[in-house]
Write a protein that holds these residues in place. Structure first.
Motif, mmCIF file in Angstrom:
data_model
loop_
_atom_site.group_PDB
_atom_site.id
_atom_site.type_symbol
_atom_site.label_atom_id
_atom_site.label_comp_id
_atom_site.label_asym_id
_atom_site.label_seq_id
_atom_site.Cartn_x
_atom_site.Cartn_y
_atom_site.Cartn_z
ATOM 1 N N VAL A 171 0.861 -1.327 -0.130
ATOM 2 C CA VAL A 171 -0.019 0.100 0.137
ATOM 3 C C VAL A 171 0.943 1.326 -0.239
ATOM 4 O O VAL A 171 1.987 0.994 0.394
ATOM 5 C CB VAL A 171 -0.954 0.141 1.287
ATOM 6 N N PRO A 172 0.335 2.451 -0.389
ATOM 7 C CA PRO A 172 1.013 3.676 -0.372
ATOM 8 C C PRO A 172 1.610 3.911 1.032
ATOM 9 O O PRO A 172 0.439 3.498 1.971
ATOM 10 C CB PRO A 172 0.176 4.777 -0.851
ATOM 11 N N SER A 173 2.763 4.473 1.265
ATOM 12 C CA SER A 173 3.195 4.966 2.589
ATOM 13 C C SER A 173 2.482 5.599 3.403
ATOM 14 O O SER A 173 2.534 5.790 4.355
ATOM 15 C CB SER A 173 4.610 5.006 2.734
ATOM 16 N N LYS A 174 1.838 6.711 2.700
ATOM 17 C CA LYS A 174 1.077 7.500 3.173
ATOM 18 C C LYS A 174 -0.243 7.000 3.886
ATOM 19 O O LYS A 174 -0.700 7.853 4.987
ATOM 20 C CB LYS A 174 0.403 8.833 1.995
ATOM 21 N N ASP A 208 9.655 1.560 1.134
ATOM 22 C CA ASP A 208 10.475 1.584 -0.297
ATOM 23 C C ASP A 208 10.676 3.223 -0.622
ATOM 24 O O ASP A 208 9.585 3.679 -0.716
ATOM 25 C CB ASP A 208 9.833 0.684 -1.134
ATOM 26 N N PRO A 209 11.812 3.701 -0.436
ATOM 27 C CA PRO A 209 11.845 5.130 -0.835
ATOM 28 C C PRO A 209 11.642 5.628 -2.324
ATOM 29 O O PRO A 209 11.412 6.692 -2.562
ATOM 30 C CB PRO A 209 13.536 5.425 -0.391
ATOM 31 N N VAL A 210 11.696 4.447 -3.163
ATOM 32 C CA VAL A 210 11.347 4.786 -4.635
ATOM 33 C C VAL A 210 10.008 4.772 -4.696
ATOM 34 O O VAL A 210 9.528 5.982 -5.514
ATOM 35 C CB VAL A 210 12.231 3.763 -5.597
ATOM 36 N N SER A 211 9.115 3.675 -4.533
ATOM 37 C CA SER A 211 7.791 3.676 -4.786
ATOM 38 C C SER A 211 7.101 4.230 -3.666
ATOM 39 O O SER A 211 5.807 4.443 -3.833
ATOM 40 C CB SER A 211 7.572 2.073 -4.925
ATOM 41 N N GLN A 212 7.604 4.686 -2.478
ATOM 42 C CA GLN A 212 7.041 5.108 -1.543
ATOM 43 C C GLN A 212 5.723 4.220 -1.091
ATOM 44 O O GLN A 212 4.544 4.725 -0.810
ATOM 45 C CB GLN A 212 6.414 6.535 -1.765
ATOM 46 N N SER A 213 6.093 3.011 -0.725
ATOM 47 C CA SER A 213 5.031 1.924 -0.529
ATOM 48 C C SER A 213 5.637 1.179 0.636
ATOM 49 O O SER A 213 6.932 1.233 0.875
ATOM 50 C CB SER A 213 4.651 1.101 -1.674
ATOM 51 N N VAL A 214 4.693 0.333 1.141
ATOM 52 C CA VAL A 214 4.978 -0.515 2.430
ATOM 53 C C VAL A 214 4.342 -1.743 2.264
ATOM 54 O O VAL A 214 3.054 -1.888 1.780
ATOM 55 C CB VAL A 214 4.769 0.379 3.781
ATOM 56 N N ARG A 215 4.982 -2.629 2.710
ATOM 57 C CA ARG A 215 4.166 -4.177 2.714
ATOM 58 C C ARG A 215 3.533 -4.230 3.772
ATOM 59 O O ARG A 215 4.003 -3.824 5.005
ATOM 60 C CB ARG A 215 5.361 -5.121 2.439
ATOM 61 N N VAL A 216 2.269 -4.767 3.737
ATOM 62 C CA VAL A 216 1.447 -5.141 4.916
ATOM 63 C C VAL A 216 0.956 -6.616 4.870
ATOM 64 O O VAL A 216 0.899 -7.164 3.658
ATOM 65 C CB VAL A 216 0.203 -3.978 4.952
#
Length: 241
Positions: A171-174, A208-216
């Motif tokens: 999902v988006p890190s935001k 992930d700094p490139v895609s600005q996403s995080v795994r959940v």
């Protein structure tokens, strides 16, 4: 006025785009635990109690090996230990009567300890003559057959625990501002055409700094016999208005 209307329209389009993006998040069902069981000794496979697709319980013997030689060696080691212990007992009694030297008694004690260590080693070897299930689950793939000779380290069975199926997705890190462990949502599984409740269990430790996403990771709430590890679907998850 026109700018205000355009601004509202742009905001609505942005929210719609965000919602559409959220509905396109894909996820796959995966087992909570899975592993490959391997042989710890070189021996011939004597029996396999669980085949591909079959269920098993924790502690159940899944594979046994022909260890007749190992067990005979263990019996021999135990007999040697018994003889060594008797020698120690006799020598200690003779030492009290001063009819045997202290060195001879100490050597007999050392022999007894050596025999006890051999029994422990052979017992450990015999304990590896069967492979028990580390958890409740199912057999994914059977990699060996009965009467086949296997080497130490050779893969025997792929197994998994499907009592709790998890969803792994990005999902988006935001979203971490509002998406926390315990959050509940739905997932639509392609293979069944149904939606199922999901509870968020874990959030990845790194963004992930490139895609600005995080795994959940989320877990399916409840037991659904029609669900199987490997099925995939669409996560029905949207940011709050």
């Amino acid at each position: 006025m026109t700018r205000s209307v355009l601004g509202v329209a742009a905001m609505l389009l942005c929210l719609a785009a965000t919602s559409a993006m959220a509905q396109e998040i894909r996820a796959q069902l995966s087992p909570r635990d899975f592993t490959t069981l391997a042989a710890e000794i070189g021996a011939k496979v004597e029996r396999i109690t669980a085949r591909e697709g079959e269920h098993f319980t924790k502690g159940q013997m899944l594979i046994s090996f022909d260890c007749s030689v190992n067990r005979a060696q263990l019996d021999e080691a135990r007999a040697s230990l018994s003889a060594a212990d008797k020698t120690v007992s006799v020598n200690q009694r003779l030492l009290e009567l001063q009819t045997v030297g202290k060195l001879e008694t100490e050597l007999s004690v050392a022999e007894s300890q050596k025999a006890r260590a051999k029994v422990a080693a052979m017992s450990a070897m015999v304990s590896k003559c069967s492979v028990a299930a580390p958890f409740d689950g199912r057999v994914v793939e059977q990699k060996v057959r009965q009467q086949q000779f296997v080497q130490p380290g050779q893969a025997l069975l792929d197994i998994l625990d499907d009592s709790v199926l998890e969803l792994d997705f990005v999902v988006p890190s935001k979203w971490l501002i509002w998406l926390k462990p315990g959050h509940q949502f739905q997932v639509a599984i392609d293979e069944t055409g149904k939606s199922y409740p999901v509870k968020l269990m874990r959030v990845g430790a790194r963004i992930d700094p490139v895609s600005q996403s995080v795994r959940v990771v989320g877990a399916i709430g409840g037991r659904y016999p029609e669900l199987t590890a490997g099925m995939s679907g669409r996560v029905l998850l949207s940011p709050p208005s």
